[in-house]
Design an enzyme around this catalytic site. Structure first.
Site, PDB file in Angstrom:
ATOM      1  N   LYS B 130       0.835  -1.208   0.000  1.00 17.91           N
ATOM      2  CA  LYS B 130       0.000   0.000   0.000  1.00 17.91           C
ATOM      3  C   LYS B 130       0.864   1.251   0.000  1.00 17.91           C
ATOM      4  CE  LYS B 130      -3.984  -1.897   2.466  1.00 17.91           C
ATOM      5  NZ  LYS B 130      -4.519  -2.230   3.797  1.00 17.91           N
ATOM      6  N   GLN B 174      -5.340  -1.914   9.647  1.00 16.87           N
ATOM      7  CA  GLN B 174      -5.102  -3.196   8.988  1.00 16.87           C
ATOM      8  C   GLN B 174      -5.726  -4.341   9.793  1.00 16.87           C
ATOM      9  OE1 GLN B 174      -3.660  -3.681   5.958  1.00 16.87           O
ATOM     10  NE2 GLN B 174      -4.153  -5.855   6.181  1.00 16.87           N
ATOM     11  N   ASP B 197     -11.863   2.590   3.799  1.00 21.74           N
ATOM     12  CA  ASP B 197     -12.173   1.171   3.622  1.00 21.74           C
ATOM     13  C   ASP B 197     -13.677   0.965   3.404  1.00 21.74           C
ATOM     14  OD1 ASP B 197     -10.162  -0.651   3.417  1.00 21.74           O
ATOM     15  OD2 ASP B 197      -9.878  -0.909   5.573  1.00 21.74           O
TER      16      ASP B 197
END
Lengths: 370, 370
Positions: B130, B174, B197
């Site tokens: 990422k 995460q 997200d």
């Protein structure tokens, strides 16, 4: 006029809604508390309905449908009637008992505030019925009636007042709102803890997600699920079709069926073969607002049919000049289905019962009363 | 070892994943900005893929599948490859151009903060990827690495800091988090305006509702839809089946297909006849995490298949001792489908591209830059 009747269920033009065959329905056993979580199994299950009527091919079915008249329909009909009026009555009585207990124990009764803007006759009737049902159950009613030209800010002020009022546990803004108002702004202003209608997107999100539970399950879909549970209709592993995808009924009903482990398909205006898809379903929830859309040929033999539609169709023989029918052609469907809700007297009475249930649930949660 | 290979695609035990036939794929035209709203039509549509391969009955299909070897598979294969690696590369380049423009115009670059707790190798790799992708696109990366035994409060403090930091436009925690933490508390703490997200229940609710749009579309399902759009797969009015109902992929993917006017069914572990239901679908999104679950016989000829699964299976011929396969048996499915994503190189690369896209979208919204 004749064509209006024809159009509502064309293959049985001379038929009438059958009298609800309550005599066929086993009495519901003594009532227990209702749905606390979207995914729970039924707390109360009536004697299971036989889901498979005597086998009949689709060909003989459609022949029967096209030659039907009242007498033959009556003789043929085999679906058990899912009696929402009776279930709702029992639920309201149970809620009244719970509320009396709560009052005795902690001196609190649930409070429900309703905000009505404008003077639509149907909304006024609905709000009046809610108020009566609240009073009968022991819920304190708060009502604000505002004129049609009220500003959005004025409505928001009333919502803020109710949000801050500890004696109010549920707030309901009667829809539809006048066109000059933004429904989204107004509905979002209701505190999530008091959104007994369950329409807040945060609530819908929690309904959609595995491992989360909504604060409140929207009333009409909750009523549909409660009827399935109470009439012993197995949901887990079954094919379910929801016809219609409104934010208020179809979409949350699909999410609830999914949470209960059905395999769910949603049929809507862009679906190319709704009949074929619906015919695969063991459970059908029809919530599309089109009179008699779902014909007998759409139904899998033995399926459980929950009809949310309430549609007026012309009827010169009725004193009012019209009668109410569902989204499902009852005369045809009741010959194929294993269980079916009538209209009226099916899902309709459950909505207000579920509103009372949500209001009680809210008061219990806020006061930590079990 | 042989049995492991057999078990992953038993009818073609000797076959290997075919080399991705990139030569068959028409080059994607020049890139344009990506999905701004869940329901929009594709801004960029590659030359539409032919959705109907030469007609073949199910009987001949299953005969072909059971006698398959690499050579015959290769000759038979007709599905176009939906190349996620290529699409993701184009998207990342386009994002880089947009970010450069934004920097020139208002002196702002998007910022993405990643919080990683613990030292799982896969999470570390993903976070590193990422970071690299952010840097290449011109997005400023912020990273917090915390030890496995960090307290929930400590994580919440970092989230609060990033929530208040105007140079951070997206915050990503995460997953999975260590077991002693409550995922829900932590994910809910991320400001809805920075939840790139898209996992917040408020966001999922807005995704589910008609007439509302989510702040962010969850990255992997957004990537699936983007591939369908870019490869010209028509969605409106089509039958779609989503296999799997996770909060992260299956459920939001079903909501997105529904918003795009597909007729959607969700197949899951409690579904009794997944093969039969899947075979009705024009579009399949498989996101269940079971290697090669979806066989050729599950696929409707000409269907578009999006395979989200990334599953390691033993492979003694690979230097690593394993290889990655999807939830779909590619060798079989590619002979029946009209279009299919490979694994790896299909949906996988799209997830990070969509994260960059969401971060850019957030920065644009916060700074009112169009």
């Amino acid at each position: 006029m004749a064509s209006s009747i024809l159009s509502d269920c064309s293959s049985c033009a001379t038929s009438r809604l059958l009298p609800l065959r309550r005599a066929l329905l086993p009495p519901l056993p003594r009532f227990r508390p209702i749905l606390a979580s979207a995914s729970r199994r039924p707390l109360l299950v009536a004697a299971p309905l036989p889901l498979l009527p005597p086998a009949r091919g689709m060909a003989s079915l459609s022949a029967a449908a096209s030659s039907a008249d009242s007498a033959t329909i009556s003789a043929d009909a085999c679906a058990k009637v899912i009696d929402g009026k009776l279930a709702a009555k029992q639920i309201r009585e149970e809620i009244a008992i719970e509320i009396a207990k709560m009052k005795d124990a902690i001196g609190v009764v649930p409070g429900l505030a309703v905000i009505l803007v404008g003077s639509r006759k149907d909304s006024q009737t609905y709000v009046r019925n809610k108020k009566k049902a609240c009073e009968a159950a022991g819920i304190k009613s708060y009502e604000v009636n505002l004129p049609e030209d009220t500003s959005e800010d004025e409505v928001l002020k009333h919502i803020a007042t109710f949000n801050g009022d500890p004696s109010v546990h549920g707030i309901l803004v009667q829809l539809p709102l006048p066109h000059h108002m933004n429904d989204e702004n107004i509905l979002n202003a209701v505190s999530i803890e008091k959104d007994v209608d369950g329409f807040h997107p945060l609530n819908i999100g929690r309904l959609a997600m595995q491992g989360r539970d909504p604060f409140f399950v929207p009333c009409t879909p909750k009523g549909c699920m409660e009827l399935l549970h109470r009439y012993g209709v197995e949901i887990k592993g079954k094919r379910a079709v929801v016809i219609g995808r409104s934010n208020i009924v179809g979409m949350p009903a699909a999410l609830l069926l999914q949470k209960a482990n059905a395999t769910v398909s949603i049929v809507h205006s862009k679906t190319k073969n709704p009949e074929e898809i619906t015919r695969q379903a063991d459970i059908v929830i029809a919530a599309v607002g089109v009179a008699n859309l779902v014909r007998g040929s759409w139904i899998k033999p033995g399926a459980a049919i929950i009809d949310v539609g309430i549609n007026p169709v012309d009827d010169p023989e009725s004193p009012r000049g019209y009668r109410l029918v569902g989204d499902v052609c009852y005369e045809e469907a009741s010959k194929v289905a294993g269980a079916i809700t009538p209209v009226p007297g099916g899902v309709g009475p459950m909505t207000i019962a579920m509103l009372l249930s949500n209001t009680l649930e809210s008061a219990k949660r806020i006061h930590n009363f079990k």
